[in-house]
Scaffold this active site. Structure first.
Site, PDB file in Angstrom:
ATOM      1  N   LEU A   1      -6.097  18.707  -5.761  1.00 35.09           N
ATOM      2  CA  LEU A   1      -5.218  19.110  -6.867  1.00 35.09           C
ATOM      3  C   LEU A   1      -4.115  18.077  -7.091  1.00 35.09           C
ATOM      4  O   LEU A   1      -3.764  17.761  -8.216  1.00 35.09           O
ATOM      5  CB  LEU A   1      -4.592  20.478  -6.586  1.00 35.09           C
ATOM      6  CG  LEU A   1      -5.554  21.655  -6.375  1.00 35.09           C
ATOM      7  CD1 LEU A   1      -4.782  22.962  -6.331  1.00 35.09           C
ATOM      8  CD2 LEU A   1      -6.615  21.709  -7.443  1.00 35.09           C
ATOM      9  N   GLN A   2      -3.562  17.542  -6.004  1.00 35.10           N
ATOM     10  CA  GLN A   2      -2.380  16.683  -6.109  1.00 35.10           C
ATOM     11  C   GLN A   2      -2.654  15.327  -6.761  1.00 35.10           C
ATOM     12  O   GLN A   2      -1.726  14.634  -7.139  1.00 35.10           O
ATOM     13  CB  GLN A   2      -1.747  16.486  -4.736  1.00 35.10           C
ATOM     14  CG  GLN A   2      -2.650  15.814  -3.721  1.00 35.10           C
ATOM     15  CD  GLN A   2      -2.285  16.140  -2.286  1.00 35.10           C
ATOM     16  OE1 GLN A   2      -1.133  16.068  -1.904  1.00 35.10           O
ATOM     17  NE2 GLN A   2      -3.280  16.489  -1.490  1.00 35.10           N
ATOM     18  N   ARG A   3      -3.913  14.944  -6.896  1.00 35.04           N
ATOM     19  CA  ARG A   3      -4.163  13.628  -7.501  1.00 35.04           C
ATOM     20  C   ARG A   3      -4.832  13.721  -8.863  1.00 35.04           C
ATOM     21  O   ARG A   3      -4.993  12.704  -9.531  1.00 35.04           O
ATOM     22  CB  ARG A   3      -4.994  12.759  -6.561  1.00 35.04           C
ATOM     23  CG  ARG A   3      -6.449  13.122  -6.477  1.00 35.04           C
ATOM     24  CD  ARG A   3      -7.162  12.199  -5.496  1.00 35.04           C
ATOM     25  NE  ARG A   3      -8.600  12.371  -5.598  1.00 35.04           N
ATOM     26  CZ  ARG A   3      -9.479  11.856  -4.742  1.00 35.04           C
ATOM     27  NH1 ARG A   3      -9.052  11.134  -3.713  1.00 35.04           N
ATOM     28  NH2 ARG A   3     -10.759  12.036  -4.901  1.00 35.04           N
TER      29      ARG A   3
ATOM     30  N   ARG B   1      -2.723   9.110   4.466  1.00 34.63           N
ATOM     31  CA  ARG B   1      -3.407   8.750   5.700  1.00 34.63           C
ATOM     32  C   ARG B   1      -2.455   8.020   6.637  1.00 34.63           C
ATOM     33  O   ARG B   1      -2.259   8.413   7.787  1.00 34.63           O
ATOM     34  CB  ARG B   1      -4.589   7.859   5.343  1.00 34.63           C
ATOM     35  CG  ARG B   1      -5.513   7.518   6.479  1.00 34.63           C
ATOM     36  CD  ARG B   1      -6.674   6.700   5.949  1.00 34.63           C
ATOM     37  NE  ARG B   1      -7.438   7.470   4.978  1.00 34.63           N
ATOM     38  CZ  ARG B   1      -8.425   8.311   5.286  1.00 34.63           C
ATOM     39  NH1 ARG B   1      -8.750   8.485   6.559  1.00 34.63           N
ATOM     40  NH2 ARG B   1      -9.085   8.949   4.350  1.00 34.63           N
TER      41      ARG B   1
ATOM     42  N   GLU C   1      -1.546  14.751   5.996  1.00 32.93           N
ATOM     43  CA  GLU C   1      -2.888  14.908   6.558  1.00 32.93           C
ATOM     44  C   GLU C   1      -3.141  13.900   7.675  1.00 32.93           C
ATOM     45  O   GLU C   1      -3.931  14.142   8.579  1.00 32.93           O
ATOM     46  CB  GLU C   1      -3.947  14.743   5.459  1.00 32.93           C
ATOM     47  CG  GLU C   1      -3.873  13.380   4.788  1.00 32.93           C
ATOM     48  CD  GLU C   1      -4.907  13.176   3.674  1.00 32.93           C
ATOM     49  OE1 GLU C   1      -5.624  14.120   3.314  1.00 32.93           O
ATOM     50  OE2 GLU C   1      -4.977  12.040   3.161  1.00 32.93           O
TER      51      GLU C   1
ATOM     52  N   THR D   1      -1.911   3.884  -6.704  1.00 30.63           N
ATOM     53  CA  THR D   1      -2.212   4.714  -5.542  1.00 30.63           C
ATOM     54  C   THR D   1      -1.190   5.830  -5.428  1.00 30.63           C
ATOM     55  O   THR D   1       0.011   5.591  -5.521  1.00 30.63           O
ATOM     56  CB  THR D   1      -2.230   3.936  -4.207  1.00 30.63           C
ATOM     57  OG1 THR D   1      -2.174   4.869  -3.126  1.00 30.63           O
ATOM     58  CG2 THR D   1      -1.024   3.009  -4.080  1.00 30.63           C
ATOM     59  N   ILE D   2      -1.677   7.030  -5.241  1.00 32.99           N
ATOM     60  CA  ILE D   2      -0.745   8.133  -5.015  1.00 32.99           C
ATOM     61  C   ILE D   2      -0.091   8.017  -3.635  1.00 32.99           C
ATOM     62  O   ILE D   2       0.926   8.628  -3.377  1.00 32.99           O
ATOM     63  CB  ILE D   2      -1.436   9.522  -5.144  1.00 32.99           C
ATOM     64  CG1 ILE D   2      -2.506   9.727  -4.081  1.00 32.99           C
ATOM     65  CG2 ILE D   2      -1.990   9.736  -6.529  1.00 32.99           C
ATOM     66  CD1 ILE D   2      -2.929  11.183  -3.925  1.00 32.99           C
ATOM     67  N   ASP D   3      -0.693   7.196  -2.743  1.00 35.96           N
ATOM     68  CA  ASP D   3      -0.127   7.029  -1.399  1.00 35.96           C
ATOM     69  C   ASP D   3       1.131   6.163  -1.404  1.00 35.96           C
ATOM     70  O   ASP D   3       1.888   6.163  -0.429  1.00 35.96           O
ATOM     71  CB  ASP D   3      -1.165   6.403  -0.459  1.00 35.96           C
ATOM     72  CG  ASP D   3      -2.309   7.343  -0.169  1.00 35.96           C
ATOM     73  OD1 ASP D   3      -2.096   8.567  -0.252  1.00 35.96           O
ATOM     74  OD2 ASP D   3      -3.412   6.862   0.139  1.00 35.96           O
TER      75      ASP D   3
ATOM     76  N   ASN E   1      -5.092  -1.082  -1.974  1.00 33.24           N
ATOM     77  CA  ASN E   1      -5.157  -2.326  -1.193  1.00 33.24           C
ATOM     78  C   ASN E   1      -6.590  -2.794  -0.910  1.00 33.24           C
ATOM     79  O   ASN E   1      -6.835  -3.987  -0.814  1.00 33.24           O
ATOM     80  CB  ASN E   1      -4.337  -2.225   0.102  1.00 33.24           C
ATOM     81  CG  ASN E   1      -4.498  -0.885   0.783  1.00 33.24           C
ATOM     82  OD1 ASN E   1      -5.528  -0.243   0.627  1.00 33.24           O
ATOM     83  ND2 ASN E   1      -3.496  -0.466   1.544  1.00 33.24           N
TER      84      ASN E   1
END
Lengths: 407, 407
Positions: free
Chosen positions: B298-300, B184, B239, B138-140, B110
Site C-alpha cells: 500500500l505504501q508505495r 531494508r 521491515e 526510491t521510496i527508501d 542504486n
C-alpha cells in the site's frame, strides 16, 4: 414536540470509522438548539464511561472545534469493547438517572443498538422518561434495515483506492497478490475492492467473501486459471472466510483462537491468514512471486481518505436522531434508506428490535454464481457510496515499435 | 549542445513509487522538443524490455495521456527485478545500437544506476556515442548524493497519514500497536511515521530502524515503560531491523529465507515480522490487546496519496536529465540538493560512480540517543517533503463533568 427537560448524553461504541465523529457532532450541534436540553454530555470510552461517570460537557465546546473533530477519523469520545448485559445496563441507567439524562444517543453497530434497546426497556420498567436512539455506524455495513451504514463508504473508498494501486503495482512486477480485508460475517467491504477495476484485465480477479464457503481446492483452481490467462492474479479476501463447516480459515491456520470480550474470534491485527493463503498458492501451484498484505487498521482510521457523501450522511444521522427524539418524541434506530439507486437517501426511525444484535449479509444478487466475485448490481450499489473525486488510473497507449534483432 | 542525432530510450526499474511516472513523462515531453531526437522510445518492463526489444513509441503518445499517466502511481512502462551483469548489459547495448538509441535514461534506485554505469562504459569501449543518465527514484530514500529521492515524499506522506489514523484508533481502543514499514537498510520511511505526532501523547512512541541493532530485551523494556505511562503504545518498525550480528529479525522468525533475483531477502508481502513482535510483547509483558499491521505494498502504490512537492520534483528530475544530456552533452546521475532546509532544491548531475550500488543510511543526527526514535532535526528534514494539505487530527477539549455517584 418532546416536553422532556433534561440532559442529552451521546457516546460511541465498537470499532472506529473515518466519519464516526460526524454523528457525535451532528447530535451535539442539533441538541444545543433545543431549550429542553439543559446540557449535552459526551461519555468517554462509550458505555464504560457511563458506568464510570466519565463525562465531558459538549455544551462547553466551541462550534469550530466540533467541526474540526467531525473531520477527524476514529471515535473522538473514545470507545470500548464492553458488551453490556442486563446488570451492566442497570448500572448505566442509574448513572443516567443521577445526572438527569433524558436523551441517550449511542453511535455504534449491532451490539451497541442492543445496549440501547436494553437501557430503554429498563427506563420504561422504572417509569423513568428517557428517549434512547441508536445511531448507525460500521465499516462492515452489516446493519439490518439500512441500505448502507455510515462509515462504510469511506472504508470502501480506502479499499478501492488500495486495490487501484495494487493493480498498478502487480502489473509492474507480476505475481500473485492477496489483500486481506476486514469483514467478519459480511463481505461488503471486501467486495468494494471490485470498484478498483478500470481496464478489462484489472483486478481483483477473485473476491472471496464470508457469505460463501471457502474451498482451498477451488481457490487454487481459480488462481491457476487466472494466472495462466493474465500472468498475474490480484485477490481480495475477507478476514472472516470460513470453510463449509463454518470454521474460520484463520482458526484452521493458527490452531488456536484469540477472542475479544464479545466472544468474537480475533481476525484483525495479524497477517496470519494472508500468509497462510500465500503459502497455499506457493506450495500448491509452484508460483514463486506470491505476496500478501493485510489491510488491518488502516482501512478504518486512515487520515485523508474519506467519502464526502459518507461524511455528510454520518453528520445527518446524528442530526436526525436528535430531531426524531425532540420533534417526534420517539425511540428507535435511525436507518438510511435509498429510494433511488443512483442516488438519493431518506432517513427513517425504525424499531430498535429490527436492528439490535442482527447481522445483514451480502444479498445473493451481489455475488456471482461461482462465489468468487461480485455482480454489476453490486457495482451499481457501491459506486455512489465512495463519494466524489475518486482517483483514476491511466495507462500508456503508445504503439509498439517493430523489432529489428528478434524478427 | 549535443549534436548527437538518434533516439531516446527511457525505462523504469525496481519497485514502483507513487510518482515514478512523473519522471518518464518529464523525459518524454522534454525530449520531444529537441530536433536531434528522432523518436522517444519507452522500454516495457525495464532492462528486460531492452533485451527483448519490447519498446513503445512515446513520440506517438498524446500529451494529455502522458499527463494523465504522470498522475498515476507505479511504473507505467512496467518494471523488472532483473539485475544486469556485464553480459546482460552487452545484450542491452547491442539492442540500443540496432535501434540507434543515442540517449538512455533509466529511472531507478542504486541497482538501476549501476546498470546505467555499466552500459555507459561498454558504449565508450565500443566507441559508440551514447548519453546515459540515471534518474533517481526510491521510496527508501537511500541514494547517495541526494538530499532526498523522488518517491520518498509521497510514501512518507502515506506512512505519516497511516500513523495519524493509528494514533486515533489506538487511543479509542487502547493497546499495543505495531506498524511494520518498508525499508531494508535505510530507516527514512519508518522514521517518517514520527510526522504523525501532533499531541504530546501521540505516537509513534517508539521507532526501530535498520541503522540500529534490534535487541528484544531492550524492546520489551521500552514497550513496558510507555505502556505504564500512557496505557497504550504505538510502534513503528522497519521491515529490515536486524540483531547485533546483522541477522534480520524476520529470518530469525521464519527459520528460512526467501530471496529475490538480486539476492535480497524477501521482507515484504508477509505479516510475519509484525506477528512475531506482537507475540513477543504478548508473551513477554502479558499485555492482552496487541495488534500488528504490515503496511506492505500500500505504501508505495496507494492511489490518491501523493506529496505535491514530490510529484513536481519527480517531474523535474526527468526533465533535467534530458536537459543535461542535450545542453551539456554529459553522462551521470541527476541528484537533488537542498540549499535551504525549509525549503529550496537544486538539481545537479553527479558522477554515476558516486551513486551506483551504494546505500545511504539515516545520519546519526536524525536518530535519538536511545536508538528508538528520531530527533527534531529529522522532523525539520522530513516535514517539507510531505507536501501541502496534510490532514490534521483534532481532539475534543470539552471540560469534564463532576461525578455525582462516584464522589
Amino acid at each position: 414536540m418532546s416536553r422532556l427537560v433534561g440532559k442529552v448524553l451521546v457516546a460511541q461504541g465498537g470499532g472506529p470509522t473515518p466519519v464516526i465523529n460526524q454523528s457525535v457532532v451532528g447530535v451535539a450541534l442539533e441538541a444545543r438548539k433545543f431549550t429542553q436540553v439543559t446540557s449535552v454530555y459526551g461519555a468517554v470510552h462509550g458505555v464504560r464511561g457511563i458506568i464510570d461517570e466519565n463525562f465531558v460537557d459538549l455544551t462547553r465546546e466551541t462550534t469550530h472545534n466540533l467541526e474540526q473533530v467531525s473531520n477527524t477519523p476514529s471515535s473522538g469520545l473514545l470507545s470500548t469493547r464492553d458488551k453490556p448485559d442486563e446488570e451492566y445496563c442497570e448500572r448505566m441507567f442509574k448513572v443516567m438517572q443521577a445526572h438527569d439524562i433524558r436523551y441517550f444517543f449511542y453511535v455504534g453497530g449491532n451490539d451497541s443498538s442492543d445496549t440501547v434497546r436494553i437501557v430503554n426497556e429498563q427506563a420504561k420498567a422504572a417509569n423513568y422518561e428517557l428517549r434512547a436512539i441508536h445511531i448507525p455506524k460500521t465499516i462492515d455495513n452489516d446493519l439490518e434495515e439500512n441500505d448502507h451504514c455510515p462509515g462504510f463508504g469511506s472504508a470502501a473508498r480506502f479499499v478501492a483506492q488500495a486495490f487501484g494501486g495494487i493493480n498498478l503495482d502487480n502489473r509492474a512486477l507480476r505475481g500473485v497478490y492477496i489483500g486481506v480485508v476486514m469483514g467478519r460475517h459480511a463481505g461488503f467491504l471486501t467486495a468494494s475492492s471490485a470498484l478498483a477495476r478500470k481496464y478489462v484485465d484489472d483486478g481483483p480477479h477473485l473476491i472471496y467473501l464470508p457469505e460463501r464457503a471457502f474451498d482451498t481446492d477451488k481457490f487454487l483452481a481459480d488462481v491457476d486459471r487466472i494466472y495462466k490467462q493474465h500472468g498475474l492474479v490480484t485477490i481480495a479476501v475477507s478476514e472472516g472466510i470460513s470453510d463449509a463447516s463454518g470454521t474460520p480459515m484463520i482458526t484452521k491456520l493458527l490452531g488456536k483462537e484469540e477472542r475479544d470480550s464479545h466472544g468474537n474470534i480475533q481476525l484483525s491485527g495479524t497477517g496470519a491468514l494472508g500468509d497462510l493463503l500465500a503459502n497455499t498458492v506457493r506450495d500448491g501451484l509452484g508460483i514463486k512471486r506470491v505476496r500478501s498484505d493485510t489491510f488491518g487498521y488502516l482501512q478504518r482510521s486512515f487520515m485523508g481518505v474519506v467519502s464526502d457523501r459518507d461524511a455528510r450522511e454520518a453528520r445527518e444521522v446524528g442530526e436526525k436522531a436528535v430531531q426524531f427524539a425532540m420533534w417526534d418524541d420517539v425511540d428507535g434506530s435511525v436507518a438510511i434508506k435509498r429510494p433511488v439507486l443512483d442516488y438519493s437517501v431518506d432517513y427513517q426511525l425504525v424499531p430498535i428490535g429490527n436492528v439490535a444484535g442482527k447481522t445483514r449479509h451480502m444479498p445473493d444478487n451481489f455475488i456471482n454464481a461461482e462465489g468468487n466475485g461480485v455482480t454489476q448490481e453490486f457495482h451499481a450499489y457501491c459506486r455512489p457510496l465512495l463519494g466524489s473525486g475518486m482517483p483514476e488510473s491511466h495507462r500508456l497507449r503508445a504503439p509498439s515499435v517493430a523489432k529489428i534483432l528478434h524478427v
